[in-house]
Write a protein that holds these residues in place. Structure first.
Motif, mmCIF file in Angstrom:
data_model
loop_
_atom_site.group_PDB
_atom_site.id
_atom_site.type_symbol
_atom_site.label_atom_id
_atom_site.label_comp_id
_atom_site.label_asym_id
_atom_site.label_seq_id
_atom_site.Cartn_x
_atom_site.Cartn_y
_atom_site.Cartn_z
ATOM 1 N N LEU A 84 -53.526 -64.547 73.689
ATOM 2 C CA LEU A 84 -52.710 -64.046 74.799
ATOM 3 C C LEU A 84 -53.610 -63.445 75.879
ATOM 4 O O LEU A 84 -54.463 -62.608 75.590
ATOM 5 C CB LEU A 84 -51.725 -62.975 74.323
ATOM 6 N N VAL A 85 -53.391 -63.874 77.129
ATOM 7 C CA VAL A 85 -54.047 -63.276 78.293
ATOM 8 C C VAL A 85 -53.021 -62.407 79.010
ATOM 9 O O VAL A 85 -51.823 -62.732 79.053
ATOM 10 C CB VAL A 85 -54.601 -64.366 79.236
ATOM 11 N N THR A 86 -53.451 -61.293 79.558
ATOM 12 C CA THR A 86 -52.567 -60.369 80.274
ATOM 13 C C THR A 86 -51.701 -61.126 81.286
ATOM 14 O O THR A 86 -52.212 -61.923 82.064
ATOM 15 C CB THR A 86 -53.404 -59.316 81.026
ATOM 16 N N PRO A 87 -50.403 -60.897 81.281
ATOM 17 C CA PRO A 87 -49.527 -61.569 82.250
ATOM 18 C C PRO A 87 -49.654 -60.952 83.641
ATOM 19 O O PRO A 87 -50.087 -59.807 83.791
ATOM 20 C CB PRO A 87 -48.130 -61.336 81.671
ATOM 21 N N PRO A 88 -49.258 -61.718 84.687
ATOM 22 C CA PRO A 88 -49.233 -61.131 86.034
ATOM 23 C C PRO A 88 -48.149 -60.070 86.137
ATOM 24 O O PRO A 88 -47.316 -59.907 85.233
ATOM 25 C CB PRO A 88 -48.934 -62.343 86.934
ATOM 26 N N GLN A 89 -48.126 -59.374 87.261
ATOM 27 C CA GLN A 89 -47.179 -58.272 87.461
ATOM 28 C C GLN A 89 -45.736 -58.746 87.282
ATOM 29 O O GLN A 89 -44.920 -58.076 86.671
ATOM 30 C CB GLN A 89 -47.381 -57.685 88.860
ATOM 31 N N ASN A 90 -45.410 -59.915 87.816
ATOM 32 C CA ASN A 90 -44.100 -60.532 87.630
ATOM 33 C C ASN A 90 -44.234 -62.023 87.919
ATOM 34 O O ASN A 90 -45.319 -62.500 88.267
ATOM 35 C CB ASN A 90 -43.031 -59.876 88.522
ATOM 36 N N GLN A 91 -43.176 -62.761 87.784
ATOM 37 C CA GLN A 91 -43.237 -64.212 87.920
ATOM 38 C C GLN A 91 -43.594 -64.662 89.342
ATOM 39 O O GLN A 91 -44.073 -65.771 89.540
ATOM 40 C CB GLN A 91 -41.895 -64.833 87.508
ATOM 41 N N GLN A 92 -43.356 -63.806 90.323
ATOM 42 C CA GLN A 92 -43.661 -64.175 91.703
ATOM 43 C C GLN A 92 -45.006 -63.631 92.170
ATOM 44 O O GLN A 92 -45.456 -63.912 93.272
ATOM 45 C CB GLN A 92 -42.574 -63.640 92.651
ATOM 46 N N SER A 93 -45.681 -62.862 91.318
ATOM 47 C CA SER A 93 -46.904 -62.167 91.740
ATOM 48 C C SER A 93 -48.160 -62.867 91.240
ATOM 49 O O SER A 93 -48.151 -63.541 90.211
ATOM 50 C CB SER A 93 -46.891 -60.730 91.200
ATOM 51 N N TYR A 94 -49.229 -62.701 91.996
ATOM 52 C CA TYR A 94 -50.547 -63.177 91.564
ATOM 53 C C TYR A 94 -51.454 -62.000 91.220
ATOM 54 O O TYR A 94 -52.652 -62.168 91.035
ATOM 55 C CB TYR A 94 -51.180 -64.048 92.658
ATOM 56 N N SER A 95 -50.868 -60.814 91.145
ATOM 57 C CA SER A 95 -51.613 -59.604 90.802
ATOM 58 C C SER A 95 -51.155 -59.089 89.441
ATOM 59 O O SER A 95 -50.171 -59.563 88.877
ATOM 60 C CB SER A 95 -51.394 -58.518 91.861
ATOM 61 N N THR A 96 -51.881 -58.117 88.897
ATOM 62 C CA THR A 96 -51.492 -57.490 87.638
ATOM 63 C C THR A 96 -51.457 -55.982 87.820
ATOM 64 O O THR A 96 -51.959 -55.439 88.806
ATOM 65 C CB THR A 96 -52.489 -57.820 86.510
ATOM 66 N N LYS A 97 -50.852 -55.314 86.840
ATOM 67 C CA LYS A 97 -50.920 -53.858 86.775
ATOM 68 C C LYS A 97 -52.074 -53.477 85.864
ATOM 69 O O LYS A 97 -52.170 -53.968 84.744
ATOM 70 C CB LYS A 97 -49.614 -53.280 86.225
ATOM 71 N N ALA A 98 -52.961 -52.617 86.356
ATOM 72 C CA ALA A 98 -54.132 -52.230 85.569
ATOM 73 C C ALA A 98 -53.714 -51.526 84.281
ATOM 74 O O ALA A 98 -52.791 -50.704 84.279
ATOM 75 C CB ALA A 98 -55.040 -51.318 86.389
ATOM 76 N N ARG A 99 -54.385 -51.883 83.183
ATOM 77 C CA ARG A 99 -54.169 -51.271 81.879
ATOM 78 C C ARG A 99 -55.518 -51.100 81.205
ATOM 79 O O ARG A 99 -56.439 -51.880 81.449
ATOM 80 C CB ARG A 99 -53.332 -52.162 80.954
ATOM 81 N N THR A 100 -55.617 -50.144 80.319
ATOM 82 C CA THR A 100 -56.777 -50.105 79.435
ATOM 83 C C THR A 100 -56.590 -51.199 78.386
ATOM 84 O O THR A 100 -55.474 -51.690 78.155
ATOM 85 C CB THR A 100 -56.926 -48.749 78.733
ATOM 86 N N THR A 101 -57.669 -51.562 77.734
ATOM 87 C CA THR A 101 -57.593 -52.585 76.692
ATOM 88 C C THR A 101 -56.746 -52.094 75.522
ATOM 89 O O THR A 101 -56.005 -52.857 74.904
ATOM 90 C CB THR A 101 -58.996 -52.968 76.231
#
Length: 307
Positions: A84-101
């Motif tokens: 599993l790779v971290t998903p984007p912020q939402n289905q319309q976004s190309y960004s993510t929300k920062a998280r620690t591992t």
């Protein structure tokens, strides 16, 4: 006279109280910093089975400088292994929300996770002045793929690791994963190609915290390498050429350099909680995790263990 003495004693007591509080505030960071040192993984070589199909090795190097190296090997054909790779912020976004591992591992109930792509925006000036913080919006550098959906901007200077059907892994000197890739991440340099070093002479190559992903020729075995750095007398990091030699000794066919430095974080699940396997150094504080843009994680079946 009695009132004067009482006032003098009261003022003196208040002054001492203020000084004691000020001293406590000044020494608190030192106490916290010192305590974090004792939480780091011990300087002992070890090798353990973490989960079915996943083995861990900690290797301690003393010369030419102290280095702690963490090596994960994964049998991608083992039943129960899923990526599993971290998903984007939402289905319309190309960004993510920062998280620690650790947060990524816990949120998606994974058994193992490590940080992945470089990202932006980013700055780290002091332990209290840095970006991103957990929940801030960030973008990956290079392509990333979650459940077949690509996000992040492909760039010809960045290369990809791509998981397809049956978990088979391809590490490509390309900025894009093939069609039908299910999970994918990007990195900066190819360290090994076809079982040989691809490193160019680099006068800027210096010891550093590093992360790499590698595979065998068949694409059914995966290695993850996390190298602790920036921690004098404990682990000062590896040069890219030194990391490449370690990968060649493991017998990998291809390897890609991922985001390192203070982002370097390797986490496993233990008793349904995240457990750090390495010593991150976000804001130069040992065992302090950095919120990052994306990660790569693994589901696996638990084995009996007593550690």
């Amino acid at each position: 006279m009695q009132n004067f003495l009482q006032q003098f004693l009261r003022t003196n007591l208040e002054r001492k109280s203020v000084l004691a509080i000020a001293a406590g505030i000044l020494f608190l960071p030192i106490v916290i910093y010192g305590w974090q040192h004792f939480q780091r993984p011990p300087l002992t070589n070890t090798k353990k089975v973490l989960f079915k199909g996943i083995e861990y090795e900690r290797s301690i190097v003393k010369k030419p400088r102290p280095v702690v190296i963490h090596i994960i090997s994964i049998d991608l054909t083992e039943p129960g292994i899923k990526v599993l790779v971290t998903p984007p912020q939402n289905q319309q976004s190309y960004s993510t929300k920062a998280r620690t591992t650790s947060d990524f591992l816990k949120e998606f109930r994974l058994q193992l996770a490590i940080n992945a792509n470089y990202f932006h925006p980013f700055h780290e000036n002091t332990p209290w002045d840095y970006y991103p913080r957990t929940g801030d919006i960030v973008s990956t550098v290079g392509q990333a793929i979650n459940h077949g959906r690509a996000y992040g901007k492909a760039d010809s200077k960045w290369y990809v690791s791509c998981f397809g059907k049956n978990n088979l892994l391809q590490i490509l000197k390309s900025d894009r994963c093939p069609d039908h890739t299910l999970q994918g991440i990007a990195g900066k340099e190819m360290l090994v190609i076809n079982g040989e070093s691809s490193n160019q002479q680099d006068n800027q190559d210096k010891p550093y915290s590093r992360v790499a992903i590698a595979t065998n020729k068949e694409g059914n075995k995966l290695w993850l390498i996390a190298v602790d750095g920036k921690q004098p007398l404990y682990s000062e990091g590896l040069k890219k050429t030194e990391l490449t030699n370690i990968l060649l000794n493991l017998g990998v066919d291809r390897a890609l350099n991922l985001d390192g430095g203070g982002s370097t974080t390797l986490v496993m699940e233990k008793d349904n909680q995240p457990k750090l396997l390495n010593s991150p150094s976000h804001t130069k504080i040992p065992m302090h995790e950095r919120p990052v843009a994306n990660h790569i994680g693994f589901y696996a079946e638990v084995v009996d263990r007593h550690w």
